[in-house]
Design a protein around this motif. Sequence first.
Motif, short mmCIF file in Angstrom:
data_model
loop_
_atom_site.label_atom_id
_atom_site.label_comp_id
_atom_site.label_asym_id
_atom_site.label_seq_id
_atom_site.Cartn_x
_atom_site.Cartn_y
_atom_site.Cartn_z
N PRO A 112 0.82 -1.22 0.00
CA PRO A 112 0.00 0.00 0.00
C PRO A 112 0.85 1.27 0.00
O PRO A 112 0.48 2.27 0.63
CB PRO A 112 -0.80 -0.14 1.30
CG PRO A 112 0.10 -0.87 2.21
CD PRO A 112 0.85 -1.86 1.34
N ILE A 113 1.99 1.23 -0.63
CA ILE A 113 2.90 2.37 -0.73
C ILE A 113 3.30 2.52 -2.19
O ILE A 113 3.59 1.52 -2.87
CB ILE A 113 4.16 2.17 0.14
CG1 ILE A 113 3.78 2.00 1.61
CG2 ILE A 113 5.12 3.34 -0.01
CD1 ILE A 113 4.95 1.71 2.51
N ARG A 114 3.30 3.74 -2.65
CA ARG A 114 3.68 3.96 -4.04
C ARG A 114 5.12 3.49 -4.29
O ARG A 114 6.00 3.64 -3.44
CB ARG A 114 3.58 5.45 -4.39
CG ARG A 114 2.16 5.95 -4.53
CD ARG A 114 2.16 7.32 -5.14
NE ARG A 114 0.82 7.79 -5.43
CZ ARG A 114 0.54 8.76 -6.29
NH1 ARG A 114 1.53 9.36 -6.94
NH2 ARG A 114 -0.70 9.14 -6.50
N ARG A 115 5.34 2.97 -5.47
CA ARG A 115 6.69 2.50 -5.81
C ARG A 115 7.66 3.67 -5.90
O ARG A 115 8.84 3.52 -5.58
CB ARG A 115 6.65 1.72 -7.12
CG ARG A 115 5.91 0.38 -6.98
CD ARG A 115 5.92 -0.41 -8.27
NE ARG A 115 5.24 0.30 -9.36
CZ ARG A 115 3.92 0.34 -9.51
NH1 ARG A 115 3.13 -0.25 -8.62
NH2 ARG A 115 3.37 0.98 -10.52
N SER A 116 7.20 4.83 -6.31
CA SER A 116 8.06 6.01 -6.33
C SER A 116 8.50 6.38 -4.91
O SER A 116 9.63 6.84 -4.70
CB SER A 116 7.35 7.19 -6.99
OG SER A 116 6.14 7.48 -6.32
N THR A 117 7.61 6.17 -3.94
CA THR A 117 7.96 6.44 -2.54
C THR A 117 9.03 5.47 -2.07
O THR A 117 9.95 5.85 -1.33
CB THR A 117 6.71 6.30 -1.65
OG1 THR A 117 5.71 7.23 -2.09
CG2 THR A 117 7.04 6.58 -0.18
N ILE A 118 8.94 4.22 -2.49
CA ILE A 118 9.96 3.24 -2.15
C ILE A 118 11.31 3.65 -2.74
O ILE A 118 12.35 3.54 -2.07
CB ILE A 118 9.56 1.84 -2.66
CG1 ILE A 118 8.30 1.37 -1.94
CG2 ILE A 118 10.70 0.84 -2.47
CD1 ILE A 118 7.73 0.08 -2.47
N ALA A 249 10.83 6.55 -12.93
CA ALA A 249 10.94 5.23 -13.55
C ALA A 249 10.30 4.16 -12.66
O ALA A 249 9.64 3.24 -13.15
CB ALA A 249 12.40 4.89 -13.81
N TRP A 250 10.46 4.28 -11.35
CA TRP A 250 9.85 3.33 -10.43
C TRP A 250 8.32 3.44 -10.46
O TRP A 250 7.61 2.44 -10.35
CB TRP A 250 10.36 3.55 -9.01
CG TRP A 250 11.58 2.74 -8.71
CD1 TRP A 250 12.84 2.96 -9.19
CD2 TRP A 250 11.65 1.57 -7.91
NE1 TRP A 250 13.71 2.00 -8.72
CE2 TRP A 250 13.00 1.13 -7.93
CE3 TRP A 250 10.73 0.85 -7.16
CZ2 TRP A 250 13.44 0.01 -7.25
CZ3 TRP A 250 11.15 -0.27 -6.47
CH2 TRP A 250 12.49 -0.68 -6.52
N SER A 251 7.82 4.66 -10.61
CA SER A 251 6.36 4.84 -10.64
C SER A 251 5.75 4.23 -11.89
O SER A 251 4.55 3.93 -11.90
CB SER A 251 6.02 6.33 -10.57
OG SER A 251 6.39 7.01 -11.77
N ARG A 252 6.55 4.04 -12.93
CA ARG A 252 6.05 3.50 -14.19
C ARG A 252 6.43 2.03 -14.41
O ARG A 252 6.26 1.51 -15.51
CB ARG A 252 6.59 4.34 -15.36
CG ARG A 252 6.10 5.78 -15.32
CD ARG A 252 6.41 6.50 -16.60
NE ARG A 252 5.74 7.79 -16.65
CZ ARG A 252 5.64 8.52 -17.75
NH1 ARG A 252 6.18 8.09 -18.88
NH2 ARG A 252 5.01 9.69 -17.73
N LEU A 253 6.94 1.39 -13.38
CA LEU A 253 7.31 -0.02 -13.51
C LEU A 253 6.09 -0.86 -13.86
O LEU A 253 4.99 -0.61 -13.37
CB LEU A 253 7.92 -0.54 -12.21
CG LEU A 253 9.36 -0.13 -11.89
CD1 LEU A 253 9.76 -0.70 -10.52
CD2 LEU A 253 10.33 -0.61 -12.96
#
Length: 257
Positions: A112-118, A249-253
């Motif tokens: 439940p966390i955005r990949r861009s946040t990770i 780039a992480w947000s668009r994985l």
Amino acid sequence: MTGSRPLHGIGTAIAVEARKAVASRALQGITAFLVVGIVVLAVGAAAGAASGDERLAAKLGPLAGAGGWNGLVGVVAQVESAAALLGFGVALSWLVGREFADGTVAGLFALPIRRSTIAVAKLVVYLAWAATVAVLLTGAVAIAGLALGHGVTDAAASLLRIPALAVLTALIATPAAWAATAGRGLLPGIAATVALIAVAQVLAVVGVGGAIPFVAPALWAIEPDAATGWGLALVPVTALAFAGLCARAWSRLQLDR
């Protein structure tokens, strides 16, 4: 509404990534290389040049005849400029690319966390680790200098260049994070780091690197007058730009690519 805020859950993500980093043997090994390895190489090079080794003296240039803290710190900075960029780039490639190498990236889609946040959390942990390395390296150089008989009068002024160079070098290694994401693995990030080192060496040799952010920190630490203010000012700008590219780039994985 987990997707309503770009950095929702950033504290949790940082805590998780920090635990991974602390338990990582890879980061422990890189830390030892950067702290102990740089000091040993620098002291050995300085001692070899002082003993009359012409090859080492030629590589060190004017630093071969310099003594005291300025000489020691100058040699350390020369070794650190390349070794730290390699170490930081490999570490960042591991922090970002291990999810792809270990096949755990698919599980991140269920969190439940955005990949861009990770991705941002990984970069924050990386910078915290790099700052720790900078402090440890400075302490190791100080101990080496005192052991060699250098006084404490002008130690602080010279030693400040060591942590400053380490932090600046950590910042210019951020392209490795974007490359590891775009290439979905550790090797693209490491390859980007090696390419940065090669380009920086060429630009430094031809004498046009003072205004280039990937070269300016090393030139400033070794010979302060050789770097321009613009080159140093562009270091954090470059780091933020590549950090943004990495997060994007992480947000668009996608799982299928």
